[in-house]
Design a protein around this motif. Sequence first.
Motif, short mmCIF file in Angstrom:
data_model
loop_
_atom_site.label_atom_id
_atom_site.label_comp_id
_atom_site.label_asym_id
_atom_site.label_seq_id
_atom_site.Cartn_x
_atom_site.Cartn_y
_atom_site.Cartn_z
N SER A 119 0.99 -0.88 0.07
CA SER A 119 0.01 0.16 0.13
C SER A 119 1.04 1.59 -0.44
CB SER A 119 -0.72 -0.04 1.62
OG SER A 119 -0.47 0.13 2.33
N MET A 132 -3.13 4.07 -0.86
CA MET A 132 -3.97 3.57 -2.04
C MET A 132 -2.94 1.82 -1.79
SD MET A 132 -3.96 5.57 -4.67
CE MET A 132 -4.89 5.18 -6.49
N THR A 133 -4.22 0.92 -2.07
CA THR A 133 -3.86 -0.51 -1.91
C THR A 133 -3.25 -0.98 -3.55
OG1 THR A 133 -5.46 -1.32 -2.73
CG2 THR A 133 -4.85 -1.18 -0.22
N ASP A 135 -3.76 -2.70 -5.98
CA ASP A 135 -4.32 -3.31 -6.63
C ASP A 135 -5.36 -1.85 -7.09
OD1 ASP A 135 -4.31 -5.71 -6.42
OD2 ASP A 135 -6.00 -6.46 -5.17
N GLN A 136 -5.01 -0.66 -5.95
CA GLN A 136 -5.44 0.34 -6.31
C GLN A 136 -4.59 1.44 -7.53
OE1 GLN A 136 -6.29 1.57 -2.41
NE2 GLN A 136 -8.76 1.42 -2.65
N CYS A 137 -3.73 0.48 -7.13
CA CYS A 137 -2.51 1.28 -8.13
C CYS A 137 -2.11 0.99 -9.27
CB CYS A 137 -0.63 1.75 -7.46
SG CYS A 137 -1.14 2.55 -5.82
N LYS A 138 -3.40 1.40 -10.02
CA LYS A 138 -3.35 0.51 -11.44
C LYS A 138 -4.22 1.70 -12.38
CE LYS A 138 -3.62 -3.40 -10.82
NZ LYS A 138 -4.59 -5.57 -10.41
N THR A 150 -4.21 -1.72 -19.27
CA THR A 150 -4.53 -1.80 -17.62
C THR A 150 -2.77 -0.98 -17.28
OG1 THR A 150 -6.40 -2.58 -17.01
CG2 THR A 150 -4.82 -1.97 -15.14
N CYS A 155 0.65 4.88 -8.25
CA CYS A 155 -0.69 5.30 -7.01
C CYS A 155 -1.22 6.81 -8.64
CB CYS A 155 -0.05 4.98 -5.97
SG CYS A 155 0.46 3.85 -5.81
#
Length: 198
Positions: A119, A132-133, A135-138, A150, A155
């Motif tokens: 994160s 941001m995790t 998975d969110q850093c895309k 993608t 992030c």
Amino acid sequence: APTLAEMWATAPSSTKGCSIANSTLLATTSFGLYLAEQWDEVGRESGIASRLTKVLCGGEPGMNHKGLVTFDRKTKKDPYYFYQAAWRTDIPVVHINGRRYTNRAYKVADVRVYSNTDSTTLTLNGTAVGTMTADQCKIAGTDTGGKAYTVPNVCEFKNVQLTSGSNVLVASGSRSGKSATDSVSWTLGSDNAANVYI
């Protein structure tokens, strides 16, 4: 079609220093093969070798401004850290983009952080902006052909409100028990904080 050696032979002598490294690039990429195939069609008179060399080698004679680091190898550019975040699994990588753009023109900024950590947390002047995790850093988008893509390890903290004066951003994260931190200092002038210039 001429060989790549023949293409580079028409390049200005002042750029020959970088042609050795870039001839390998041209010979091993679809871009290079495309250029070789199109050489006869474009024609030597067009000066494409000179222009191509300038693009690949930089605008000053003998000086390469392109790449992942500056020509003097003292400053690693943002893309260097993108690759670090994407490829390194042995160390945590956290890098705030735009560190050389220190005098900011607008009071709202989208802050991108390249990170391979579990994160990533961003603070502004000691106040949390968000976390941001991985998975969110895309970031996602669509290419010119309409195909979705993608890009991982990016992030993007949207609409970060900068204040007049000094703005210290700190990004931090950890991976496999190891932590990484990066910080930048941006300045927003009082005139830019009060007005929007287009």
